[in-house]
Design an enzyme around this catalytic site. Structure first.
Site, PDB file in Angstrom:
ATOM      1  N   LEU A  42       0.792  -1.383  -0.114  1.00  0.00           N
ATOM      2  CA  LEU A  42       0.125   0.074  -0.019  1.00  0.00           C
ATOM      3  C   LEU A  42       0.803   1.202   0.089  1.00  0.00           C
ATOM      4  O   LEU A  42       0.365   2.391  -0.464  1.00  0.00           O
ATOM      5  CB  LEU A  42      -0.960   0.014   1.407  1.00  0.00           C
ATOM      6  CG  LEU A  42      -1.918  -0.977   1.365  1.00  0.00           C
ATOM      7  CD1 LEU A  42      -2.951  -1.007   2.506  1.00  0.00           C
ATOM      8  CD2 LEU A  42      -3.011  -1.007   0.163  1.00  0.00           C
TER       9      LEU A  42
ATOM     10  N   VAL B 151       3.993  -0.433   4.399  1.00  0.00           N
ATOM     11  CA  VAL B 151       2.494  -0.649   4.793  1.00  0.00           C
ATOM     12  C   VAL B 151       2.024  -1.848   3.717  1.00  0.00           C
ATOM     13  O   VAL B 151       2.020  -1.438   2.634  1.00  0.00           O
ATOM     14  CB  VAL B 151       1.287   0.457   4.891  1.00  0.00           C
ATOM     15  CG1 VAL B 151       0.016   0.006   5.255  1.00  0.00           C
ATOM     16  CG2 VAL B 151       2.148   1.331   5.614  1.00  0.00           C
TER      17      VAL B 151
ATOM     18  N   ASP C  86       1.204  15.409  13.818  1.00  0.00           N
ATOM     19  CA  ASP C  86       1.721  15.240  12.535  1.00  0.00           C
ATOM     20  C   ASP C  86       0.458  15.245  11.412  1.00  0.00           C
ATOM     21  O   ASP C  86       0.130  14.494  10.882  1.00  0.00           O
ATOM     22  CB  ASP C  86       2.273  13.857  12.465  1.00  0.00           C
ATOM     23  CG  ASP C  86       3.020  13.746  11.281  1.00  0.00           C
ATOM     24  OD1 ASP C  86       3.389  14.930  10.431  1.00  0.00           O
ATOM     25  OD2 ASP C  86       3.223  12.688  10.683  1.00  0.00           O
TER      26      ASP C  86
END
Length: 511
Positions: free
Chosen positions: A21, A29, A136
């Site tokens: 991903l 990921v 973040d």
């Protein structure tokens, strides 16, 4: 083990590898299928040792509090790898950055911006309640669950999240383009730095342009000052890095360094600015088909980008902002349109109707109980002002003059047609100013008085030849007195039961 193009992933047997991903400097990921549940998941595998241990602790704490139901990504479990703990999350769609990049026009619809803003504010409000800072927030970390409208989004990547009690003075956090001024200056910070990043993100969704862009913190700070104004002196005085960007003035203030003062002989070209203030964006005529909503969105962005973090809008206030609540206000206006009142007592009880509309229905007077009254001669110096009535809840009634009085028949109140006034406000109390001595008189029993006044008086027969006695004025005064007595007797009889309820309603409305 899972293999893909010479890549090796340490996965438990129950996870079947599907595809990559995304990949970054810290980890990768991958999408996998959980064969036990037959559900697709996203697994975050670290490249460096002990990288995701802090995020794992944060996610476990958030899941214990059920924050996955408040627009935060759901965390399933973790498992050990050679580089530390791998984290298993629910599988989501693409992030906001990717969605905008693949768009044809490069910007999102205003309704989509509103929907996503509401959900981000909901997530931040949940974090604020438990005193956690994400630290973040950016378009890459806001994920679409799928690409169907209305969009549903979730906040991801809590690798830098921390408690407000663990913040450190002078920490450098956030991506430069989404970095709050208190971080640049090296001040103590709070959850407000997340709201600054959300303001930059909302602007990016609205325009597909970065509000503040540059290679260094000096470039970003320069653009922040051009757009939002210079930080106040109390912030600059406390900033750990203020002297790096500012110069002290003779008047004990601060000014931003020029590019030459900051860079020296190696002066670099400043990033080209497309506009110098948020108001310039409105002048460009964007979203002219929704000018009012677009203006409200810009006002919300301005509230998110307040220089002083103590003046910045909170997530709870974002959820109450006109740009966010606009749909609800539209529904409210549509549902509160004026309708004809239904005076059928069986269909709408009088008490409920008065509570909702604040209107008191009065039974029309019968023709025999009506007459044309002459205008009252109110003396402003003698009549109390409305303010006095409002403050003291006392209503002073001017005595009726003889020419404005008449004998009225009792009203025939039909209980089925008009509910008793006593039912409206049974506990209300009215304060009545005591009457002065000159306005008082001894009244006889009401029924006896009315009966006597209705019967014709028997006068002694007078000889036709005898002239009438002279009128000395006493007979006229007596008639006036009897007329006043009849009027007040009728008032006592008619309004004895109703005056407390009706006047109580009046007093409650004025208060």
């Amino acid at each position: 083990m899972a293999f893909d193009n010479n890549k090796t992933y340490e996965l438990p047997k129950k996870y079947k590898y599907l595809k990559d991903l995304g990949e970054g400097s810290y980890g990768v990921v991958v999408q996998c299928l959980n064969t036990d549940t037959n559900k697709t998941v996203a697994i975050k595998i670290p490249k460096l040792k002990m990288l995701y241990d802090s995020e794992m602790k944060s996610m476990r704490m958030l899941m214990r509090r059920g924050l996955n139901r408040r627009n935060i990504v759901k965390f399933h479990e973790s498992f050990s790898t050679m580089n530390g703990e791998a984290l298993v999350f629910e599988n989501l769609g693409i992030n906001i950055q990717s969605y905008i990049d693949k768009g044809v026009r490069g910007q999102m619809m205003l309704s989509d911006v509103r929907t996503i803003t509401v959900q981000i504010a909901t997530a931040l409000n949940a974090l604020k309640e438990i005193r956690v800072i994400h630290r973040d927030i950016k378009p890459d970390n806001v994920m679409l669950v799928d690409e169907t409208r209305p969009f549903k989004v979730k906040l991801i990547d809590f690798g830098f999240a921390t408690s407000t009690s663990l913040t450190k003075y002078g920490e450098i956090l956030q991506v430069p383009c989404f970095r709050a001024p208190e971080i640049i200056l090296g001040l103590r910070y709070s959850e407000a730095i997340d709201m600054w990043s959300v303001g930059c993100t909302v602007f990016y969704m609205l325009t597909h342009r970065l509000l503040f862009r540059g290679r260094t913190a000096y470039d970003i700070l320069n653009q922040i000052i051009e757009t939002c104004g210079q930080p106040p002196n109390h912030m600059l005085n406390e900033g750990k890095y203020t002297a790096e960007y500012f110069v002290k003035t003779k008047k004990n203030g601060w000014r931003l360094k020029t590019p030459k003062e900051y860079w020296g002989n190696n002066v670099k070209d400043r990033p080209r600015r497309q506009f110098t203030s948020l108001d310039d964006l409105q002048k460009e005529g964007m979203n002219t088909h929704e000018p009012q909503q677009f203006k409200q969105c810009m006002e919300l962005i301005k509230a998110m980008l307040k220089i002083d973090q103590h003046n910045r809008i909170t997530p709870c206030d974002v959820l109450r902002h006109p740009f966010v609540t606009q749909k609800n206000q539209t529904k409210t206006r549509a549902s509160t349109s004026v309708r004809p009142l239904d005076f059928n007592p069986s269909a709408a009880p009088l008490v409920d109707l008065i509570a909702q509309t604040k209107v008191i229905m009065v039974q029309p007077a019968s023709p025999e109980n009506t007459m044309q009254l002459k205008p009252l001669d109110l003396n402003p110096s003698a009549a109390p002002s409305v303010d006095l009535i409002t403050q003291t809840k006392v209503i002073m009634v001017q005595p009726a003059s003889p020419e404005n009085t008449m004998q009225l028949e009792p009203l025939d109140l039909n209980p089925s047609a008009a509910p008793s006034v006593d039912l409206i406000t049974p506990t209300k109390v009215i304060m009545v100013q005591p009457a002065s001595p000159k306005n008082t008189s001894q009244l006889e029993d009401t029924e006896r008085e009315v009966r006597l006044q209705a019967e014709p008086k028997k006068t002694p027969e007078v000889s036709k030849a005898q002239p009438p006695p002279p009128d000395d004025g006493k007979e006229t005064k007596k008639k006036k007195k009897n007329c006043c007595q009849r009027f007040f007797a009728w008032i006592r009889k008619t309004f004895r039961c109703n005056q407390v309820g009706v006047m109580g309603v009046i007093c409650s409305e004025t208060s």
